[in-house]
Design a protein around this motif. Sequence first.
Motif, short mmCIF file in Angstrom:
data_model
loop_
_atom_site.label_atom_id
_atom_site.label_comp_id
_atom_site.label_asym_id
_atom_site.label_seq_id
_atom_site.Cartn_x
_atom_site.Cartn_y
_atom_site.Cartn_z
N ARG A 1 -0.11 -32.19 84.10
CA ARG A 1 0.03 -32.51 82.67
C ARG A 1 1.36 -32.05 82.10
NH1 ARG A 1 -4.33 -30.16 81.11
NH2 ARG A 1 -3.44 -28.23 80.23
N ASN A 2 1.87 -30.93 82.59
CA ASN A 2 3.03 -30.31 81.96
C ASN A 2 4.32 -30.35 82.77
OD1 ASN A 2 1.44 -29.47 79.75
ND2 ASN A 2 0.81 -27.61 80.83
N ASN A 3 4.29 -30.94 83.98
CA ASN A 3 5.49 -30.82 84.81
C ASN A 3 6.72 -31.50 84.22
OD1 ASN A 3 5.17 -33.56 85.48
ND2 ASN A 3 4.09 -33.08 87.38
N LYS A 4 6.51 -32.41 83.25
CA LYS A 4 7.67 -33.02 82.60
C LYS A 4 8.39 -32.05 81.67
CE LYS A 4 5.98 -37.80 82.83
NZ LYS A 4 5.60 -39.02 82.05
N LYS A 5 7.76 -30.91 81.41
CA LYS A 5 8.40 -29.89 80.58
C LYS A 5 9.39 -29.04 81.38
CE LYS A 5 4.41 -29.40 77.48
NZ LYS A 5 3.39 -28.46 76.93
N TRP A 6 9.42 -29.27 82.69
CA TRP A 6 10.33 -28.49 83.53
C TRP A 6 11.77 -28.71 83.09
CZ3 TRP A 6 8.96 -25.16 87.49
CH2 TRP A 6 10.03 -24.65 88.25
N SER A 7 12.51 -27.63 82.91
CA SER A 7 13.90 -27.71 82.46
C SER A 7 14.80 -26.97 83.43
CB SER A 7 14.04 -27.09 81.06
OG SER A 7 15.41 -26.98 80.70
N LYS A 8 15.86 -27.63 83.88
CA LYS A 8 16.81 -26.99 84.77
C LYS A 8 17.62 -25.90 84.07
CE LYS A 8 17.50 -30.76 88.08
NZ LYS A 8 18.51 -31.58 88.81
N ASP A 9 17.55 -25.88 82.75
CA ASP A 9 18.28 -24.86 82.00
C ASP A 9 17.50 -23.55 81.89
OD1 ASP A 9 20.39 -26.62 81.52
OD2 ASP A 9 19.42 -27.46 79.74
N GLN A 10 16.22 -23.58 82.29
CA GLN A 10 15.38 -22.39 82.21
C GLN A 10 15.23 -21.75 83.59
OE1 GLN A 10 14.23 -21.03 79.53
NE2 GLN A 10 13.30 -22.47 78.09
N PRO A 11 15.11 -20.43 83.66
CA PRO A 11 14.81 -19.78 84.94
C PRO A 11 13.48 -20.27 85.49
CG PRO A 11 15.51 -18.16 83.31
CD PRO A 11 15.28 -19.45 82.57
N LEU A 12 13.31 -20.24 86.80
CA LEU A 12 12.09 -20.70 87.43
C LEU A 12 10.86 -19.97 86.90
CD1 LEU A 12 13.17 -21.15 91.15
CD2 LEU A 12 12.04 -22.87 89.77
N SER A 13 10.96 -18.66 86.70
CA SER A 13 9.81 -17.89 86.23
C SER A 13 9.36 -18.35 84.85
CB SER A 13 10.16 -16.40 86.20
OG SER A 13 11.29 -16.16 85.37
N VAL A 14 10.30 -18.71 83.99
CA VAL A 14 9.96 -19.19 82.64
C VAL A 14 9.31 -20.56 82.72
CG1 VAL A 14 10.90 -19.87 80.39
CG2 VAL A 14 11.79 -17.83 81.55
N ASN A 15 9.88 -21.45 83.54
CA ASN A 15 9.30 -22.78 83.71
C ASN A 15 7.85 -22.71 84.19
OD1 ASN A 15 11.20 -24.85 82.99
ND2 ASN A 15 12.46 -24.23 84.71
N LEU A 16 7.57 -21.83 85.14
CA LEU A 16 6.22 -21.71 85.67
C LEU A 16 5.24 -21.27 84.60
CD1 LEU A 16 6.93 -20.04 89.15
CD2 LEU A 16 6.26 -22.41 88.71
N ALA A 17 5.64 -20.31 83.78
CA ALA A 17 4.76 -19.83 82.70
C ALA A 17 4.45 -20.93 81.70
CB ALA A 17 5.40 -18.63 82.01
N ILE A 18 5.47 -21.76 81.41
CA ILE A 18 5.27 -22.86 80.45
C ILE A 18 4.33 -23.92 81.03
CG2 ILE A 18 6.44 -24.79 79.31
CD1 ILE A 18 8.89 -22.96 79.01
N ILE A 19 4.56 -24.32 82.25
CA ILE A 19 3.76 -25.39 82.85
C ILE A 19 2.32 -24.96 83.08
CG2 ILE A 19 3.45 -26.69 85.00
CD1 ILE A 19 6.39 -27.18 85.09
N LEU A 20 2.11 -23.71 83.53
CA LEU A 20 0.76 -23.24 83.83
C LEU A 20 0.05 -22.67 82.62
CD1 LEU A 20 1.42 -21.57 87.31
CD2 LEU A 20 0.51 -23.85 86.82
#
Length: 295
Positions: free
Chosen positions: A180-199
């Motif tokens: 549902r959220n993987n389109k929120k992935w941003s290359k400008d964000q650290p991986l750890s931040v992206n994971l918290a947002i998506i999950l």
Amino acid sequence: MDLRLEMTQARCSDLAATSSFYRLVYSEIEECGWERLIWLSDDLSCLSFRIMDKKKRGHILEIRLDKSYPSCPPSIAADVPHIFNLKWSTNSRLKDVLRQFSEHLEKLQGFWDSLENIDKCLSVVGLEQQSHANSYRQINIGNDCCLILNIDANDPRSLPECRFMGSDHLVNSFRNKWRRNNKKWSKDQPLSVNLAIILETRLPGPRDAERDDQKFECGICYAQFLPTDEGFGDKSGCRTDYTCENANCGRAFHSICVGEWLQSITTTRRSYDFLFGNCPYCSEPVSVRINTKCE
């Protein structure tokens, strides 16, 4: 120059007087710098160099030479996720291999930066067993569930491949959030931040561990554990169990490896059941009890 390098250089100098191959390899090692050489086979056909990248990460490059060298290019191996295509001609030298390897390391800086962000911010399972070549991380995401990420070394900030492990109920929930959220992935964000947002959850941080409990690879054999072998006696399969007492060095070793190293050095002293010599990295005094493997 420490004693180990002096002895290696002296041995190479002796060999250089006996054949054109030895003379060529000896001269090319000098071009590369003896301080970067960490291992050399008796016949000079296999060499290992330690190369530091711009973030001061140490990398080991192994080079194997055919007797027809330099007509035949060397074969190479290294602790990287993928090896580079060596550009070689009959005019190429070892220094060109090291230069191309250094250029390859620079291209991988973003990859290792991304992995270090994960290691620093999240609870990584089996972190002590990771190497610079590994592109995956198993991350504890809570409630006995894990997320296994495979990072693209060529595009480390892109959405990684992932796999969830745990109870079906919780894993299905995480999978649905990921889709549902993987389109929120941003290359400008650290991986750890992206994971918290998506999950949609706050992920556990790194596990606390005492520094004294940390185990490192042996500075001589470059393995964390000895092989399981009857020849090692009660040391069979053991972790590194010896540390240089020099605070500025602190390298870890297997005591068996230190014993074998000291026995190969002519300046080593023996007193009763102990060998006395110098650390192969910092040259500070070291001593180790002799065991059956070292005899």
